[in-house]
Motif scaffolding. Structure first.
Motif, PDB file in Angstrom:
ATOM      1  N   ALA A 169       0.851  -1.197   0.000  1.00 20.14           N
ATOM      2  CA  ALA A 169       0.000   0.000   0.000  1.00 20.14           C
ATOM      3  C   ALA A 169       0.881   1.239   0.000  1.00 20.14           C
ATOM      4  CB  ALA A 169      -0.900   0.015   1.228  1.00 20.14           C
ATOM      5  N   LEU A 170       0.508   2.215  -0.816  1.00 19.79           N
ATOM      6  CA  LEU A 170       1.205   3.505  -0.862  1.00 19.79           C
ATOM      7  C   LEU A 170       0.213   4.587  -0.449  1.00 19.79           C
ATOM      8  CD1 LEU A 170       3.412   5.547  -1.616  1.00 19.79           C
ATOM      9  CD2 LEU A 170       2.746   5.302  -4.004  1.00 19.79           C
ATOM     10  N   MET A 171       0.534   5.318   0.623  1.00 18.46           N
ATOM     11  CA  MET A 171      -0.365   6.353   1.143  1.00 18.46           C
ATOM     12  C   MET A 171       0.259   7.725   0.908  1.00 18.46           C
ATOM     13  SD  MET A 171      -2.308   6.398   4.825  1.00 18.46           S
ATOM     14  CE  MET A 171      -0.860   6.541   5.846  1.00 18.46           C
ATOM     15  N   ALA A 172      -0.467   8.613   0.209  1.00 17.77           N
ATOM     16  CA  ALA A 172       0.018   9.957  -0.115  1.00 17.77           C
ATOM     17  C   ALA A 172      -0.829  10.997   0.609  1.00 17.77           C
ATOM     18  CB  ALA A 172      -0.052  10.179  -1.623  1.00 17.77           C
ATOM     19  N   PRO A 173      -0.288  12.184   0.885  1.00 17.91           N
ATOM     20  CA  PRO A 173      -1.032  13.181   1.666  1.00 17.91           C
ATOM     21  C   PRO A 173      -2.119  13.918   0.893  1.00 17.91           C
ATOM     22  CG  PRO A 173       1.118  14.041   1.077  1.00 17.91           C
ATOM     23  CD  PRO A 173       1.097  12.614   0.631  1.00 17.91           C
ATOM     24  N   THR A 174      -2.023  13.954  -0.433  1.00 11.67           N
ATOM     25  CA  THR A 174      -3.036  14.652  -1.230  1.00 11.67           C
ATOM     26  C   THR A 174      -3.492  13.776  -2.385  1.00 11.67           C
ATOM     27  OG1 THR A 174      -1.467  15.652  -2.791  1.00 11.67           O
ATOM     28  CG2 THR A 174      -1.913  16.863  -0.750  1.00 11.67           C
ATOM     29  N   GLU A 175      -4.707  14.043  -2.870  1.00 12.63           N
ATOM     30  CA  GLU A 175      -5.235  13.287  -3.998  1.00 12.63           C
ATOM     31  C   GLU A 175      -4.420  13.549  -5.269  1.00 12.63           C
ATOM     32  OE1 GLU A 175      -9.494  12.714  -6.273  1.00 12.63           O
ATOM     33  OE2 GLU A 175      -9.419  13.084  -4.116  1.00 12.63           O
ATOM     34  N   ILE A 176      -3.948  14.788  -5.424  1.00 12.18           N
ATOM     35  CA  ILE A 176      -3.126  15.121  -6.600  1.00 12.18           C
ATOM     36  C   ILE A 176      -1.895  14.225  -6.640  1.00 12.18           C
ATOM     37  CG2 ILE A 176      -1.615  16.901  -7.578  1.00 12.18           C
ATOM     38  CD1 ILE A 176      -3.642  18.994  -6.680  1.00 12.18           C
ATOM     39  N   LEU A 177      -1.223  14.092  -5.481  1.00  8.82           N
ATOM     40  CA  LEU A 177      -0.005  13.276  -5.438  1.00  8.82           C
ATOM     41  C   LEU A 177      -0.335  11.790  -5.598  1.00  8.82           C
ATOM     42  CD1 LEU A 177       3.003  13.194  -5.180  1.00  8.82           C
ATOM     43  CD2 LEU A 177       2.791  13.292  -2.704  1.00  8.82           C
ATOM     44  N   ALA A 178      -1.432  11.337  -5.005  1.00 12.55           N
ATOM     45  CA  ALA A 178      -1.828   9.932  -5.155  1.00 12.55           C
ATOM     46  C   ALA A 178      -2.065   9.606  -6.629  1.00 12.55           C
ATOM     47  CB  ALA A 178      -3.082   9.646  -4.336  1.00 12.55           C
ATOM     48  N   ARG A 179      -2.753  10.489  -7.338  1.00 12.37           N
ATOM     49  CA  ARG A 179      -3.016  10.252  -8.767  1.00 12.37           C
ATOM     50  C   ARG A 179      -1.724  10.279  -9.578  1.00 12.37           C
ATOM     51  NH1 ARG A 179      -8.128   9.983 -10.249  1.00 12.37           N
ATOM     52  NH2 ARG A 179      -9.733  10.609  -8.746  1.00 12.37           N
ATOM     53  N   GLN A 180      -0.808  11.144  -9.181  1.00  9.94           N
ATOM     54  CA  GLN A 180       0.458  11.205  -9.910  1.00  9.94           C
ATOM     55  C   GLN A 180       1.263   9.919  -9.714  1.00  9.94           C
ATOM     56  OE1 GLN A 180       2.301  15.041 -10.606  1.00  9.94           O
ATOM     57  NE2 GLN A 180       4.050  14.243  -9.500  1.00  9.94           N
ATOM     58  N   HIS A 181       1.278   9.411  -8.478  1.00  8.38           N
ATOM     59  CA  HIS A 181       1.949   8.128  -8.231  1.00  8.38           C
ATOM     60  C   HIS A 181       1.293   7.034  -9.082  1.00  8.38           C
ATOM     61  CE1 HIS A 181       4.746   9.343  -5.250  1.00  8.38           C
ATOM     62  NE2 HIS A 181       3.875   9.567  -4.289  1.00  8.38           N
ATOM     63  N   ALA A 182      -0.029   7.084  -9.193  1.00 11.20           N
ATOM     64  CA  ALA A 182      -0.748   6.078  -9.982  1.00 11.20           C
ATOM     65  C   ALA A 182      -0.338   6.150 -11.455  1.00 11.20           C
ATOM     66  CB  ALA A 182      -2.252   6.282  -9.837  1.00 11.20           C
ATOM     67  N   GLU A 183      -0.153   7.363 -11.964  1.00 14.69           N
ATOM     68  CA  GLU A 183       0.269   7.520 -13.366  1.00 14.69           C
ATOM     69  C   GLU A 183       1.668   6.948 -13.583  1.00 14.69           C
ATOM     70  OE1 GLU A 183      -0.079  11.637 -14.334  1.00 14.69           O
ATOM     71  OE2 GLU A 183      -2.238  11.695 -13.933  1.00 14.69           O
ATOM     72  N   THR A 184       2.574   7.241 -12.647  1.00 13.78           N
ATOM     73  CA  THR A 184       3.940   6.700 -12.736  1.00 13.78           C
ATOM     74  C   THR A 184       3.904   5.176 -12.722  1.00 13.78           C
ATOM     75  OG1 THR A 184       4.798   8.628 -11.557  1.00 13.78           O
ATOM     76  CG2 THR A 184       6.226   6.700 -11.649  1.00 13.78           C
ATOM     77  N   LEU A 185       3.096   4.635 -11.828  1.00 21.34           N
ATOM     78  CA  LEU A 185       2.986   3.182 -11.701  1.00 21.34           C
ATOM     79  C   LEU A 185       2.404   2.560 -12.969  1.00 21.34           C
ATOM     80  CD1 LEU A 185       3.497   1.109  -9.397  1.00 21.34           C
ATOM     81  CD2 LEU A 185       1.047   1.164  -8.989  1.00 21.34           C
ATOM     82  N   ALA A 186       1.396   3.221 -13.529  1.00 21.75           N
ATOM     83  CA  ALA A 186       0.749   2.684 -14.729  1.00 21.75           C
ATOM     84  C   ALA A 186       1.742   2.543 -15.877  1.00 21.75           C
ATOM     85  CB  ALA A 186      -0.414   3.594 -15.137  1.00 21.75           C
TER      86      ALA A 186
END
Length: 705
Positions: free
Chosen positions: A330-347
């Motif tokens: 699990a990866l927990m980020a402090p903001t939705e913007i950062l969570a979505r960016q991590h998701a894009e990198t992962l994708a």
């Protein structure tokens, strides 16, 4: 105000009589009574022990007290005398003058206050006062301008003390009465205290014995004695904190975790997915993390690195090691913007992989969220990314092996541990792009091992920083316009969402209005701030990433992780409202592509200290050096709030000035825990009890014996 902790235990086996005496309600202490007891209750002072350890917040230094005839011009001095005459005049709106004549038998002195009409109510003729300032001779009389005033009760008028304690008060409680109450408590109860430190430790660190220190901190004979008493309690406070951190580390290492080795086969499969060659510091961090994850006890490691040092890739490597071993991450980020960016990198990384991953944020629909959580609980999702939504009770994992927390200082201890489920603890990797000063690494983060990324990946562009004087602004906006016409994009950052009467600082609303109708009128400008809904923020960021928006006017919501390679220019308004570490984070949003980055700090009416700070910032791109400098300028609260982290605040120690004592306390605490891991020895019972009272809940310490 938070209630003070119970008084420290007074011996390894304190008698019931001693405990009972220290628990004497304040109402029954000389000079208190039922009425004042209620006032003391407001500031958490309920018993004798509380009073003994309610240290003065300051001291009135009377060591340079003079009679009026002894005064010298240009030196800070104190004069004790009687108010002989009061004269208040007003010359129209906002202009007033108060003159108070003081007599001490050797002459007269005039205290002057301009445009402070409220001071008139502090004085009455015949009262005893102490005035402290640097006097000047005006005509034939000494005069002090805006002196510090201490009102003395009649009994205090002849005190010969050189340091007068100043306590925190509440309405209805005078400084004089507080001093009398504290003096009574010390005289009656201080001798009940028994030493918690063994004699060898007192001698080794030259610490004042407990009873002597309590007396000295409330009634110091001089500055040297006061500093010895303060050193004793600073050492004790930091020592108990370090004991708690050492015990927490010890307890963490007793937990069981899955062994998740990075075998040669696993390593080769992961490296095929990486988009670029790793730096030497990334390789070192991966080696340290892999070694931890291969053990059957949970990793508790903090990965710190400067802006753009490549922490995300290291974290993804760790998560893929976990997944390769059949566990969930699990990866927990402090903001939705950062969570979505991590998701894009992962994708992008996992396009050719069979790893199943999902994103959970507040922006998911109910049906999307329910389906994701069902698949997660069934083990069909290997890797999940999200905001604090991930720590809610409704989120269940089948086999959680690793938790990665991005921007560690945004989460408290309890939020971090909320993801732990079942008998087997997950491995823990926490990340921060704000380098942590060494002093904080030994306190707020003392329960974690550290890995540091101190090199940027190849191809990272330099960022040029400029301080822009008011008269240079037109040239700066012309420069920004030229970059935009070349096809680049720009950020404009302001500290506030809306204009505020209470805080004279620029707002994004104000900046957006001005720029769209002025300097940047020919360009497509977007607006982003924390009050927008999740969907609105996502829409704004998508338009900026795609290039549809050329300029993004934003609050500091973009400080963490936002990655738009085409953005090469940043303008910061109201920069003195940001810390250096935060400014460095903001600056790191540009220069992430093939072009150099530019950051303009618009200087407004800043004071000399603020200008000095900003000049230091403009000359350095070293986040580690800037974090230390920020710590020096602003203290720990601006970098990492102790309340946010979940730790109780320090009461007497100062992390900026007491670093040497912290080093000593840390070393001694680690030796004690190594010799007595559970603090089970009878001699250590008082320290164990202090530690549990102070930190047991916030650090989630178990029964240590």
């Amino acid at each position: 105000m938070d209630p003070l902790p119970s008084p420290p235990p007074t011996s390894a086996t304190p008698s019931d009589d001693v405990k009972r005496r220290l628990a004497t309600p304040v109402e029954f202490i000389r000079g208190v009574g039922p009425g004042r007891a209620q006032l003391l209750e407001r500031i958490g002072l309920r018993n004798a022990g509380h009073l003994l350890f309610n240290f003065p917040r300051d001291y009135q230094d009377l060591s340079n007290e003079r009679t009026i005839e002894q005064l010298e011009e240009g030196r800070l001095q104190s004069v004790r005398g009687v108010v002989a005459e009061i004269s208040a005049t007003s010359k129209g709106f906002g202009k007033s003058r108060l003159a108070v004549l003081i007599s001490d038998g050797t002459g007269h002195l005039r205290g002057m206050w301009f445009n402070q009409p409220f001071m008139r109510d502090r004085f009455r003729e015949g009262m005893h006062v102490l005035l402290t300032a640097s006097p000047k001779m005006r005509g034939l009389m000494w005069e002090m301008s805006h002196p510090q005033v201490t009102v003395l009760a009649d009994e205090e008028a002849t005190l010969d003390a050189k340091l007068l304690p100043v306590y925190s008060l509440t309405e209805g409680l005078s400084q004089y009465h507080m001093r009398r109450i504290e003096q009574a408590a010390v005289e009656e109860f201080a001798d009940q205290l028994e030493e918690v430190f063994p004699s060898p430790l007192l001698k080794r660190y030259k610490l004042m014995p407990l009873v002597e220190a309590v007396r000295a901190i409330h009634q110091p004979a001089d500055r040297e004695v006061l500093e010895q008493a303060r050193r004793r309690f600073i050492f004790q406070e930091l020592f108990v904190l370090q004991l708690a951190l050492s015990i927490r580390r010890s307890e963490q290492r007793q937990l069981k975790a899955y062994e998740l080795p990075a075998t040669a086969k696993v390593d080769a499969r992961i490296r095929r997915l990486l988009p670029f060659e790793l730096t030497a510091s990334q390789e070192k961090a991966i080696t340290e993390i892999s070694a931890d994850m291969a053990l059957d006890r949970p990793m508790n490691r903090l990965l710190q690195g400067d802006v753009g040092s490549g922490k995300t890739i290291v974290a993804l490597y760790a998560m893929l090691v976990c997944v390769a071993n059949g566990r969930q991450a699990a990866l927990m980020a402090p903001t939705e913007i950062l969570a979505r960016q991590h998701a894009e990198t992962l994708a992008k990384m996992l396009e050719e992989s069979r790893v199943e991953w999902a994103l959970v944020t507040g922006g998911n629909t109910r049906s999307e969220r329910d389906e994701t959580l069902r698949r997660l609980a069934a083990g069909e999702v290997n890797l999940i990314i999200g905001t604090h939504a991930v720590v809610q009770e409704s989120v269940k994992f089948k086999d959680l092996g690793l938790i990665v927390v991005d921007e560690q200082h945004k989460f408290g201890v309890r939020q971090r541990s909320a993801l732990r489920q079942g008998d087997v603890a997950p491995h823990y990797l926490v990340m921060t792009a704000t380098p942590i000063p060494r002093t904080l690494s030994m306190t707020l983060f003392g329960d974690l091992d550290f890995s540091t990324l101190d090199a940027s990946p190849a191809g990272r562009q330099p960022i040029n920083t400029y301080l822009v004087e008011p008269e240079q602004e037109p040239r700066w906006w012309h420069f920004v316009g030229e970059r935009l016409r070349e096809g680049r994009q720009a950020f404009v950052v302001a500290p506030l969402v809306d204009e505020s009467e209470n805080m004279p600082a620029p707002s994004v609303a104000e900046a957006f209005e001005r720029l769209t109708n002025g300097e940047l009128a020919e360009f497509r400008v977007g607006l982003l701030h924390g009050r927008m809904t999740s969907g609105e923020k996502q829409d704004v960021m998508e338009r900026f990433r795609s290039g549809e928006t050329q300029v993004l006017v934003s609050t500091s919501v973009i400080e963490v992780g936002v990655d738009v390679p085409n953005a090469s220019v940043m303008t910061v308004l109201g920069a003195d409202r940001f810390g250096l570490a935060q400014l460095h984070q903001l600056r790191g949003r540009v220069g992430r592509g093939s072009r150099a980055g530019y950051c303009g700090i618009l200087l407004e009416a800043t004071n000399e200290e603020a200008r000095e700070r900003l000049e230091s910032f403009s000359k350095s791109n070293d986040g580690f050096a800037l974090a230390e400098l920020d710590f020096e300028y602003r203290g720990p609260g601006d970098l990492f709030s102790t309340q946010q982290h979940g730790m109780p605040p320090l009461r007497i120690a100062n992390l900026m000035t007491d670093r040497d004592i912290l080093e000593e306390a840390r070393r001694e605490a680690q030796l004690l825990v190594a010799a007595d891991p559970g603090l089970k020895h009878a001699d250590n019972a008082p320290l164990r009890q202090q530690m549990m009272t102070r930190y047991g809940k916030s650090l989630e310490l178990g029964d240590v014996g």
